[in-house]
Design a protein around this motif. Structure first.
Motif, PDB file in Angstrom:
ATOM      1  N   ASP A   1       0.878  -1.177   0.000  1.00  0.00           N
ATOM      2  CA  ASP A   1       0.000   0.000   0.000  1.00  0.00           C
ATOM      3  C   ASP A   1       0.910   1.220   0.000  1.00  0.00           C
TER       4      ASP A   1
ATOM      5  N   GLU B   1      -7.727   8.785  -4.453  1.00  0.00           N
ATOM      6  CA  GLU B   1      -8.874   8.436  -3.606  1.00  0.00           C
ATOM      7  C   GLU B   1      -8.695   7.068  -2.952  1.00  0.00           C
ATOM      8  N   ASP B   2      -8.460   6.044  -3.765  1.00  0.00           N
ATOM      9  CA  ASP B   2      -8.251   4.700  -3.225  1.00  0.00           C
ATOM     10  C   ASP B   2      -6.763   4.460  -3.028  1.00  0.00           C
ATOM     11  N   SER B   3      -6.447   3.630  -2.064  1.00  0.00           N
ATOM     12  CA  SER B   3      -5.040   3.322  -1.792  1.00  0.00           C
ATOM     13  C   SER B   3      -4.465   2.506  -2.947  1.00  0.00           C
TER      14      SER B   3
END
Length: 457
Positions: free
Chosen positions: A305, A335-337
């Motif tokens: 991540d 926005e999303d990892s």
């Protein structure tokens, strides 16, 4: 001449000799057959066409039609070319006379597979005829003219010697054409084995455009890369020995001072501990760089991540930055990892080295900015690290990622060995990414890292 030259020469030469011999025998047999039959049969293009016409007339019109054709031929041109049709009993269709010897030789020529259809055997049902234009009784021009070139215009020994010479010369040139560049490559490999990597073969091969020329270009590429690698290793060894000399000298001086001034043992031990720590750091970075440059594949089996990785780097960097009166700024428009497949420790070292380098080059009371952007269409992740220092001269932007290279704008009091960015570049490239530096128009340096997202490594 090498062994390959003689193998190619003898193989092609013998092949040409055998092929030439077989062809010559076949031509000689065919010519002999024509010479035998030309004593009895007219051999001209007109006789070939006339025999074919008579055969077609018989096949499609029968005996009566062919008789009428041959009769008209004799009546209209009694001194012209005449086609005879002889049945199995030796009787000619128009009752013209043909000698038994002539018939015997004409029938024998049918089994010799002559390429010119000057004699044909045609049959429909129970009727069969032998069609040809006999030389005897024809218009005198057919008896006076020679229908084949006179034999033995060139003597047989002359032809054989000419064939052997021509085949040898062509085989020699072909063998030389193949073996000559191989000899050049052999000398180049021999020189490379002795350590001379300056040899290049492409220029000596001329304008060849074949697989051997491709092999020569591959050798040149290999020699260039090996030469670059050897020079890099020699330069690295020289730089490492140079960097080790200073802390070792200070260690020796501290030990000598401790012996001479026992009352200063505590300060000498502190200096020894400090220099030992620097040596340990240098050796660790050299080992890391050596492992990355060795070409040994690193296991890229972790799913990382990138936001968690960036947070860990920023936490550690912020502690060091605060101690130096600098601060960290983190920007992220993802926005999303995003997930990256790779080696977590290597990526952490790479990003940490870039951030720490920026912290030590930005002035006091200024910020280092780490920003993360994502290009979904290209499946790429971009990380940028900006400082507000003096930047790097344009001519040095590419070299700052080489081992032990420092910018001429860097402070001489800066602790470091010039290995951090070199390790970062090798680590990023091992993940299929790129790293580059550029000066900002507002001042400072930007280091941009591009990495493929998971599934694109």
């Amino acid at each position: 001449m090498g062994r390959l030259f003689w193998k190619i020469l003898l193989t092609f030469w013998l092949t040409l000799l055998v092929a030439g011999g077989v062809t010559g025998i076949a031509v000689w047999l065919h010519h002999s057959a024509l010479q035998d039959i030309e004593k009895d049969v007219v051999i001209r293009p007109s006789s070939v066409l006339a025999v074919k016409a008579a055969a077609n007339t018989f096949l499609y019109g029968g005996t009566a039609a062919m008789r009428n054709m041959l009769q008209e031929q004799r009546d209209e041109a009694p001194q012209g070319l005449q086609i005879y049709a002889v049945d199995p009993n030796g009787k000619e269709l128009l009752e013209r006379t043909v000698s038994d010897d002539t018939l015997q030789r004409v029938r024998a020529s049918l089994g010799k597979n002559l390429k010119l259809p000057i004699v044909r055997q045609v049959q429909t049902g129970a009727e069969s005829y032998l069609l040809f234009a006999p030389l005897a009784g024809q218009y005198p021009q057919f008896q006076q003219e020679r229908r084949l070139p006179p034999p033995h215009r060139i003597s047989t020994p002359t032809l054989i010697i000419s064939g052997i010479t021509a085949s040898f010369l062509s085989s020699f040139l072909l063998a030389w054409y193949f073996s000559q560049p191989i000899g050049i490559l052999r000398k180049a490999f021999h020189a490379a084995a002795k350590g001379d990597l300056s040899q290049r073969v492409t220029s000596t091969m001329g304008s060849r455009r074949d697989e051997i020329a491709d092999l020569g270009r591959d050798f040149d590429d290999m020699a260039t890369k090996l030469q670059t690698l050897m020079e890099s290793q020699r330069r690295l060894l020289h730089d490492v020995s140079h960097e080790l000399r200073s802390p070792l000298a200070r260690l020796q001086a501290s030990i000598g001072l401790a012996h001479q001034q026992p009352e200063k043992v505590a300060s000498s031990l502190a200096r020894i501990e400090h220099e030992a720590g620097r040596l340990d750091t240098l050796v660790g970075e050299v080992l890391t760089l050596s492992r990355l440059e060795s070409g040994t594949p690193q296991p890229l089996d972790e799913y990382i991540d990138i936001l968690e990785l960036a947070d860990a780097v920023i936490d550690d960097a912020r502690f060091e930055a605060n101690a130096l009166s600098r601060h960290m700024v983190f920007q992220c428009d993802v926005e999303d990892s995003p997930i990256i497949q790779g080696h977590g420790e290597l990526l952490y070292r790479a990003l940490e080295n870039v951030v720490r380098n920026a912290i030590h080059h930005t002035p006091e009371n200024t910020a280092v900015t780490l920003a993360i952007h994502q290009n979904t269409a290209a499946s790429r992740l971009y990380l940028t690290v900006d400082d507000q220092g003096s930047g790097v001269p344009e001519a040095e932007l590419g070299s700052i990622f080489e081992p032990f290279q420092r910018s001429s704008n860097a402070s001489t009091s800066r602790n470091g060995y010039g290995l951090g960015l070199a390790i970062a570049r090798r680590a990023i490239e091992s993940h299929g990414g790129t790293i580059r530096a550029k000066n900002l128009s507002s001042g400072g340096l930007r280091v941009e890292i591009s990495l493929p997202l998971s599934g694109n490594v």
